[in-house]
Design an enzyme around this catalytic site. Structure first.
Site, PDB file in Angstrom:
ATOM      1  N   GLU A   1       0.809  -1.218   0.000  1.00 50.12           N
ATOM      2  CA  GLU A   1       0.000   0.000   0.000  1.00 50.12           C
ATOM      3  C   GLU A   1       0.843   1.270   0.000  1.00 50.12           C
ATOM      4  O   GLU A   1       0.319   2.364  -0.222  1.00 50.12           O
ATOM      5  CB  GLU A   1      -0.931   0.000   1.219  1.00 50.12           C
ATOM      6  CG  GLU A   1      -2.043  -1.044   1.115  1.00 50.12           C
ATOM      7  CD  GLU A   1      -2.902  -1.122   2.365  1.00 50.12           C
ATOM      8  OE1 GLU A   1      -2.428  -0.674   3.430  1.00 50.12           O
ATOM      9  OE2 GLU A   1      -4.024  -1.638   2.275  1.00 50.12           O
TER      10      GLU A   1
ATOM     11  N   GLU B   1       7.493 -21.460   8.089  1.00 46.53           N
ATOM     12  CA  GLU B   1       7.647 -20.586   9.243  1.00 46.53           C
ATOM     13  C   GLU B   1       8.659 -21.113  10.262  1.00 46.53           C
ATOM     14  O   GLU B   1       9.121 -20.383  11.128  1.00 46.53           O
ATOM     15  CB  GLU B   1       6.300 -20.374   9.940  1.00 46.53           C
ATOM     16  CG  GLU B   1       5.763 -21.580  10.679  1.00 46.53           C
ATOM     17  CD  GLU B   1       4.511 -21.225  11.479  1.00 46.53           C
ATOM     18  OE1 GLU B   1       4.566 -21.362  12.703  1.00 46.53           O
ATOM     19  OE2 GLU B   1       3.511 -20.818  10.874  1.00 46.53           O
TER      20      GLU B   1
END
Length: 326
Positions: free
Chosen positions: A106, A137
């Site tokens: 963004e 992860e």
């Protein structure tokens, strides 16, 4: 018993021991705590469940507010490095990683940053945005590989994000970044986390147990989104990407944003439509430059030069324009 059977048996015992250790570790985490008072939530009317969940969400801003001094200190350190050309890199797995990628994506349309200036890394790569990548992860090494590919420098900042504060990928990212002299921030939702301990700036937003046990896409995810909003937005304010509360560095990439650009120039200058259109045309649609053309009484090329000399800060460029006009 054959040698192969013996090895298999030892492996099974090791796996069971590891599982029990992980289970015991998770049981100590606030974000994983079970709430017996909500055990019958599935039997409640929908409106009651919605009210419960909304009430839980309402507690998150207060948890973030408790950590504002730590967040502000991290922002000042980040802005100092980015002003020298450094990058902001988010690193996380699962929901935490997605929050980082979202915030990074963004920044270009909002603040006209280069896509390489704010980067989101998620364990398992871009495919992990929409589908879980098993085991990613758990790898510190994978984080080191991802950061090595970015050629990390001492002017960069790496923010490890993990609700539990124990995710190896996030911790590995912070640990590797420190070996390169980069600034590090550890954002988690548990107190006394390994992630915060590994980073120079630890930010632990303790939101408490989730409505659904262990579903950290809920309050923890909301807290991460709020903190990342603070970090990226206030850092960009410090870097001169705004004029007051106006997004003067936004990129006009579609009709809606072009209309917003005209409105921002109007709000910043109070100029009539014809003057605004002429200024935007003279500056190739660059909002900050157009504001400087109107308020500074300069042409497009001069506006660009003044902004370069002022490090992109519009207020400083306006002062310089006024000084030159005397």
């Amino acid at each position: 018993m054959t040698a192969r059977t013996d090895r298999t048996d030892r492996t099974d015992r090791t796996d069971r021991t590891g599982f029990r250790a992980l289970r015991d570790q998770l049981e100590t985490l606030t974000t994983e705590a079970f709430r017996p008072e909500l055990a019958g939530i599935d039997q409640l009317p929908t409106l009651d469940i919605v009210r419960l969940m909304n009430g839980e969400d309402a507690t998150v801003p207060a948890a973030v507010a408790a950590r504002l001094p730590e967040i502000a200190a991290a922002i000042d350190a980040i802005a100092e490095r980015m002003a020298r050309g450094g990058r902001l890199v988010y690193a996380g797995a699962g929901t935490a990683g997605r929050m980082g990628v979202l915030d990074a994506s963004e920044c270009p349309p909002t603040f006209n940053t280069d896509p390489s200036q704010v980067v989101g890394l998620i364990a398992g790569g871009p495919a992990a945005m929409v589908k879980a990548v098993e085991g990613a992860e758990d790898s510190r090494e994978l984080a080191a590989e991802d950061l090595t590919a970015l050629a990390l420098t001492a002017d960069d900042t790496v923010i490890g994000i993990s609700a539990s504060g124990r995710t190896p990928y996030a911790i590995g990212a912070v640990e590797f970044a420190r070996t390169r002299g980069a600034l590090t921030v550890g954002l988690s939702c548990n107190a006394g986390s390994a992630l915060a301990a590994a980073a120079e700036h630890g930010v632990e937003v303790v939101v408490g147990p989730e409505l659904l046990t262990g579903s950290t896409r809920l309050k923890a995810g909301t807290a991460q989104k709020l903190v990342l909003n603070l970090i990226s937005t206030v850092t960009m304010i410090r870097l001169g990407k705004t004029y007051g509360n106006l997004m003067v560095d936004m990129r006009s990439s579609n009709e809606k944003l072009r209309a917003r650009a005209r409105r921002i120039v109007a709000l910043a200058t109070g100029a009539p439509d014809e003057e605004i259109e002429a200024a935007l045309t003279a500056t190739g649609g660059e909002v900050k430059n157009a504001v400087l053309v109107v308020l500074g009484g300069v042409d497009g090329p001069a506006a660009a030069g003044l902004l370069t000399a002022s490090g992109g800060h519009l207020r400083a460029a306006l002062t310089l324009a006024q000084t030159q006009a005397r």
